[in-house]
Design a protein around this motif. Structure first.
Motif, PDB file in Angstrom:
ATOM      1  N   PRO A   1       0.701  -1.526   0.223  1.00 21.30           N
ATOM      2  CA  PRO A   1      -0.321   0.705  -0.392  1.00 21.30           C
ATOM      3  C   PRO A   1       0.895   0.785   0.246  1.00 21.30           C
ATOM      4  O   PRO A   1       0.479   2.143  -0.659  1.00 21.30           O
ATOM      5  N   PHE A   2       2.213   1.214   0.249  1.00 22.59           N
ATOM      6  CA  PHE A   2       2.759   2.400   0.255  1.00 22.59           C
ATOM      7  C   PHE A   2       4.182   2.330  -0.939  1.00 22.59           C
ATOM      8  O   PHE A   2       5.023   2.709  -0.647  1.00 22.59           O
ATOM      9  N   THR A   3       3.707   1.692  -1.776  1.00 22.96           N
ATOM     10  CA  THR A   3       4.546   1.808  -3.008  1.00 22.96           C
ATOM     11  C   THR A   3       3.806   3.040  -3.836  1.00 22.96           C
ATOM     12  O   THR A   3       2.801   3.832  -4.059  1.00 22.96           O
ATOM     13  N   SER A   4       4.550   3.152  -4.420  1.00 19.60           N
ATOM     14  CA  SER A   4       4.563   5.265  -5.521  1.00 19.60           C
ATOM     15  C   SER A   4       3.871   4.736  -6.791  1.00 19.60           C
ATOM     16  O   SER A   4       4.568   3.143  -7.592  1.00 19.60           O
ATOM     17  N   GLU A   5       3.529   5.643  -7.083  1.00 19.86           N
ATOM     18  CA  GLU A   5       2.970   5.015  -8.593  1.00 19.86           C
ATOM     19  C   GLU A   5       3.639   6.252  -9.874  1.00 19.86           C
ATOM     20  O   GLU A   5       3.054   5.960 -10.438  1.00 19.86           O
ATOM     21  N   ASP A   6       4.321   7.228  -9.026  1.00 21.10           N
ATOM     22  CA  ASP A   6       4.772   7.784  -9.449  1.00 21.10           C
ATOM     23  C   ASP A   6       6.290   7.721 -10.765  1.00 21.10           C
ATOM     24  O   ASP A   6       7.166   6.825 -10.011  1.00 21.10           O
ATOM     25  N   GLU A   7       5.700   7.933 -12.535  1.00 22.55           N
ATOM     26  CA  GLU A   7       6.220   6.974 -13.136  1.00 22.55           C
ATOM     27  C   GLU A   7       8.002   7.275 -13.266  1.00 22.55           C
ATOM     28  O   GLU A   7       8.646   6.979 -13.771  1.00 22.55           O
ATOM     29  N   THR A   8       8.015   9.189 -12.939  1.00 24.44           N
ATOM     30  CA  THR A   8       9.384   9.620 -12.857  1.00 24.44           C
ATOM     31  C   THR A   8      10.494   8.830 -11.715  1.00 24.44           C
ATOM     32  O   THR A   8      11.364   9.200 -11.429  1.00 24.44           O
ATOM     33  N   ARG A   9       9.544   7.778 -10.581  1.00 22.11           N
ATOM     34  CA  ARG A   9      10.689   7.313  -9.399  1.00 22.11           C
ATOM     35  C   ARG A   9      10.069   5.742 -10.214  1.00 22.11           C
ATOM     36  O   ARG A   9       9.639   5.323  -8.221  1.00 22.11           O
ATOM     37  N   PRO A  10      10.733   5.178 -11.040  1.00 20.97           N
ATOM     38  CA  PRO A  10      10.018   3.514 -10.888  1.00 20.97           C
ATOM     39  C   PRO A  10      10.512   3.088 -10.035  1.00 20.97           C
ATOM     40  O   PRO A  10       9.557   1.982  -8.892  1.00 20.97           O
ATOM     41  N   THR A  11      11.439   2.831  -9.281  1.00 21.48           N
ATOM     42  CA  THR A  11      12.648   2.187  -8.022  1.00 21.48           C
ATOM     43  C   THR A  11      11.342   2.276  -7.126  1.00 21.48           C
ATOM     44  O   THR A  11      10.755   1.056  -6.117  1.00 21.48           O
TER      45      THR A  11
END
Length: 371
Positions: free
Chosen positions: A144-154
């Motif tokens: 639940p705490f992962t990012s969906e921001d494609e500019t920060r893929p890791t």
């Protein structure tokens, strides 16, 4: 001709089609690779980043063949056939599917020889065996705490770290961080960065008590052996955030222990008022004697909630600290304990929700307010 149980085939197709996408320039990747031989049917689906392979028993007789079937069409056909036994044959690019009074003929798609052979893409493997429940709990507390921001893929993945008898999962999205530590029987050291969607598919596919993680120090490909199903996924490229410099739960000025359900209920009620125009206004937290006080407001109203504190330690909290209530709630929902520990270190430093002696630590950044 091969004979196969409809329910078994349908379950297998549902597994492999999870990763198949119609958005691809390679027609063969829109299909399910079907390989039939020696009383076994192997089905494979892939999107190049993640591949799912599963096997089921069937009656092949002397029949041996492989082909690529349109994934969605194949699944729809098998789901609608009423007969419990399916007969499948293949000739001159034509797939014949029979069941009861139904008789379908569909063309295969793409060249089966162009379908990626992911099982041969990883060699000289190392393996770590863990309990399925441990992996399930880890993903519950990190995905639940992962990012969906494609500019920060890791940040779209979970970092898995293995050390002697320990497995650590960490995820963050720039505003909050989930960190889970589990005790496992393992002597190997490894660090893997697995995409959250791949981990979700693994959890949904678990069908036995243990999971074997297959990896190689010189390959980005990681395999998860779930029994009759194998899932291979490419690790996310890049360097994960050095979270250890940020995660310092022992550096606090005040700590309280509260009833988890009471705190969850209070934040849900506060969120009713904090929610405004599709976003959440800050919820301000303070400690008054043995009470945790939560306050939120919007243009037309305000709310105050009080939660009794079981234990209080540290300095008098003569300041107020504000958080996004939706983020607070997400951290609490990732816990299962009756009691939670909340730690504060000033109004501008991260707050922590801690469960079971640091087995799970949830970090949340505060929001600066005019007050």
């Amino acid at each position: 001709m091969a004979k196969v149980n409809r329910v078994s085939l349908l379950d297998a197709l549902k597994k492999v089609t999870k990763v198949i996408s119609n958005i691809t320039t390679q027609p063969v990747l829109k299909g399910t690779l079907v390989e039939i031989a020696n009383n076994q049917m192997k089905l494979t689906g892939t999107n190049l980043k993640t591949s799912i392979i599963t096997k089921i028993d069937c009656d092949t007789g002397m029949f041996s063949e492989s082909f690529v079937a349109d994934a969605k069409l194949f699944l729809d056909i098998i789901s609608k056939i009423s007969s419990q036994e399916i007969e499948i044959s293949f000739s001159d690019g034509n797939i014949n599917i029979k069941g009861g009074d139904s008789n379908f003929n569909i063309r295969s798609i793409g060249d089966k020889n162009l379908f990626p052979n992911v099982e041969q893409s990883i060699s000289d493997n190392k393996e770590i065996v863990i309990k399925s429940d441990v992996l399930r709990e880890l993903t519950f507390k990190t995905i639940p705490f992962t990012s969906e921001d494609e500019t920060r893929p890791t940040l779209g993945g979970v970092k898995l770290e293995f050390d002697e008898n320990k497995m650590i999962g960490t995820s963050l999205d720039g505003y909050r961080l989930g960190h889970y530590v589990a005790q496992v029987e393992n002597e190997k050291k490894a660090e893997l960065l697995i995409e959250s969607d791949a981990l979700s598919n693994i959890i949904k596919t678990l069908d036995k008590d243990t999971v074997t993680i297959i990896y190689n120090d010189n390959s980005s490909l990681v395999g998860f052996n779930l029994g009759e199903t194998l899932i291979f996924t490419q690790q996310l490229a890049g360097t994960f955030f050095d979270y250890r410099n940020m995660l310092k739960p022992d550096n606090y000025k005040a700590r309280v222990i509260v009833n988890a359900q009471e705190l969850r209920d209070a934040i849900e009620r506060v969120s009713i008022v904090a929610r405004e125009k599709g976003t959440f206004n800050p919820t301000t937290i303070s400690i008054n004697d043995n009470t945790l006080v939560l306050v939120a407001k919007n243009e037309i109203g305000n709310v105050m909630e009080k939660v009794s504190v079981d234990t209080k330690e540290g300095e008098t909290m003569d300041y107020k600290i504000s958080f996004n209530p939706n983020y607070l709630l997400a951290g609490i929902k990732a816990t299962t304990s009756d009691k939670l520990e909340i730690r504060f270190n000033g109004e501008l430093n991260p707050g922590y929700i801690i469960e079971e002696e640091n087995n799970f630590v949830y970090l949340i950044l505060p929001i600066r307010t005019k007050e």
